[in-house]
Motif scaffolding. Sequence first.
Motif, short mmCIF file in Angstrom:
data_model
loop_
_atom_site.label_atom_id
_atom_site.label_comp_id
_atom_site.label_asym_id
_atom_site.label_seq_id
_atom_site.Cartn_x
_atom_site.Cartn_y
_atom_site.Cartn_z
N MET A 76 44.00 21.16 21.39
CA MET A 76 44.34 21.48 20.00
C MET A 76 43.71 20.47 19.05
O MET A 76 43.12 20.84 18.03
CB MET A 76 45.85 21.50 19.81
N VAL A 77 43.82 19.20 19.36
CA VAL A 77 43.27 18.16 18.51
C VAL A 77 41.75 18.29 18.40
O VAL A 77 41.18 18.17 17.31
CB VAL A 77 43.66 16.76 19.04
N ILE A 78 41.10 18.58 19.50
CA ILE A 78 39.64 18.74 19.49
C ILE A 78 39.24 19.96 18.66
O ILE A 78 38.29 19.90 17.86
CB ILE A 78 39.08 18.86 20.92
N ALA A 79 39.96 21.07 18.81
CA ALA A 79 39.63 22.29 18.06
C ALA A 79 39.76 22.06 16.56
O ALA A 79 38.96 22.57 15.76
CB ALA A 79 40.53 23.44 18.50
N LEU A 80 40.76 21.29 16.15
CA LEU A 80 40.94 20.99 14.73
C LEU A 80 39.90 19.97 14.24
O LEU A 80 39.36 20.10 13.14
CB LEU A 80 42.36 20.47 14.48
N ALA A 81 39.61 18.97 15.08
CA ALA A 81 38.61 17.97 14.72
C ALA A 81 37.24 18.62 14.55
O ALA A 81 36.41 18.16 13.75
CB ALA A 81 38.55 16.87 15.77
N TRP A 82 36.99 19.69 15.30
CA TRP A 82 35.72 20.42 15.19
C TRP A 82 35.55 20.97 13.77
O TRP A 82 34.47 20.90 13.19
CB TRP A 82 35.69 21.55 16.22
N LEU A 83 36.63 21.48 13.20
CA LEU A 83 36.58 21.99 11.83
C LEU A 83 36.41 20.86 10.83
O LEU A 83 35.66 20.97 9.85
CB LEU A 83 37.85 22.77 11.52
N ARG B 173 53.23 17.38 14.56
CA ARG B 173 52.83 15.96 14.50
C ARG B 173 51.54 15.71 15.28
O ARG B 173 50.67 14.95 14.83
CB ARG B 173 53.96 15.09 15.04
N GLU B 174 51.40 16.34 16.43
CA GLU B 174 50.21 16.13 17.26
C GLU B 174 48.94 16.56 16.54
O GLU B 174 47.90 15.91 16.65
CB GLU B 174 50.34 16.89 18.57
N ALA B 175 49.02 17.65 15.79
CA ALA B 175 47.84 18.18 15.10
C ALA B 175 47.20 17.15 14.19
O ALA B 175 45.98 17.12 14.02
CB ALA B 175 48.22 19.43 14.31
N LEU B 176 48.02 16.28 13.61
CA LEU B 176 47.50 15.29 12.67
C LEU B 176 46.57 14.28 13.32
O LEU B 176 45.81 13.60 12.63
CB LEU B 176 48.65 14.57 11.98
N LYS B 177 46.61 14.17 14.65
CA LYS B 177 45.71 13.25 15.34
C LYS B 177 44.25 13.63 15.12
O LYS B 177 43.36 12.80 15.24
CB LYS B 177 46.02 13.22 16.83
N ALA B 178 44.01 14.91 14.81
CA ALA B 178 42.64 15.37 14.59
C ALA B 178 41.98 14.64 13.42
O ALA B 178 40.76 14.45 13.41
CB ALA B 178 42.63 16.88 14.33
N GLU C 49 36.65 11.60 15.20
CA GLU C 49 35.34 12.04 14.71
C GLU C 49 34.50 12.49 15.89
O GLU C 49 34.11 11.70 16.76
CB GLU C 49 34.64 10.90 13.98
N LEU C 50 34.22 13.78 15.96
CA LEU C 50 33.36 14.29 17.03
C LEU C 50 31.91 13.89 16.77
O LEU C 50 31.48 13.77 15.63
CB LEU C 50 33.45 15.82 17.11
N THR C 51 31.15 13.73 17.85
CA THR C 51 29.71 13.50 17.70
C THR C 51 29.03 14.82 17.43
O THR C 51 29.59 15.91 17.66
CB THR C 51 29.13 12.88 18.98
N ARG C 52 27.79 14.76 16.97
CA ARG C 52 27.03 16.00 16.78
C ARG C 52 26.86 16.74 18.10
O ARG C 52 26.93 17.97 18.15
CB ARG C 52 25.64 15.69 16.20
N ASP C 53 26.62 15.99 19.17
CA ASP C 53 26.45 16.63 20.47
C ASP C 53 27.71 17.36 20.90
O ASP C 53 27.64 18.49 21.41
CB ASP C 53 26.06 15.59 21.53
#
Length: 315
Positions: free
Chosen positions: A260-267, A287-292, A296-300
């Motif tokens: 979930m955190v990764i999917a939100l960080a992607w946006l 609360r967990e969602a806010l960790k996104a 910061e995801l890399t471009r890769d």
Amino acid sequence: METVSLGISSLLSTRLGYGCWRLVGTWNPAEVTPEGKTQGRRAVIAAFEAGYTLFDNADIYCRGVTEEVFGEALKMVSGMRDKVIIATKCGIRFPGDPYPEAPQRYDFSAEYIIWSCEQSLKRMGVETIDLYQLHRPDLLANPEEVAMAFSKLKQSGKVRYFGVSNFRPTLVTAIQVACPMPLVVHQVEISLAKLDTFTDGTLDQCMVEKMTPLAWSPLAGGMLGSSNGNVSEEKKKASGADRILPVLDAVAKARGTSRMVIALAWLLKHPSKIVPIVGSTNGDRIREALKAADLELTRDEWYRLLLASRGEPLP
């Protein structure tokens, strides 16, 4: 927590917003229970205590019941009203409204926009809506009439800022040209399973016009969330989730977090400064969602997830 300005307004939102459409667990007012309302109030308060500042609603969510429940929660927490952004939407009319033969339709007539706003204010028990959005595009929309309605609402102090939702870019332009005030947000469906806005001009326009994209269903109705056991395999396949989830899980494992955190960080990675609207009523997930916001995801990593969603190479 990091904040972002909504368009060129004075409204400062946390990088994720909270969506109220699931608050009472049903879209049918006849099915709402006292327990459902209690759960809804608790969810709103949990989101506020977690740090969310943008609360998104709509007059059609459970036919206005979610606005009422949100308003009740607002009154339960001293000082909450002055610390949050109240957003809601109008323009969708159900069959049978206001007479039995009336069809389902979208209505951007000035009279209906103003009347709808006044009803939302009453249901939430507030004097001003911070962010008022047109919900779905009315094919009979007259931009000048919309502008007149917006101007009256702003001059009367009933609305501070305006936006749109689910519009095609050309209609956004038509409304903006007619309106003396800026449209500060455009709320659309965006997720790893819904990529249209990246290629149809919506996000490009948001950057050019300095509008903030609000992403509804950022987890594809829960399919990209921490738990999706109630989603059928057929639905996962149709949405591409069967391709996306293994890559989400791999990136999440490498980062020591949840899918979930990764999917939100992607946006959040996109330069248009997308604000995902989280709709869970589970306090832990809220609360967990806010960790996104802190990841910061890399471009890769970002493109690895994009390719999983596309299911084919880039052109």
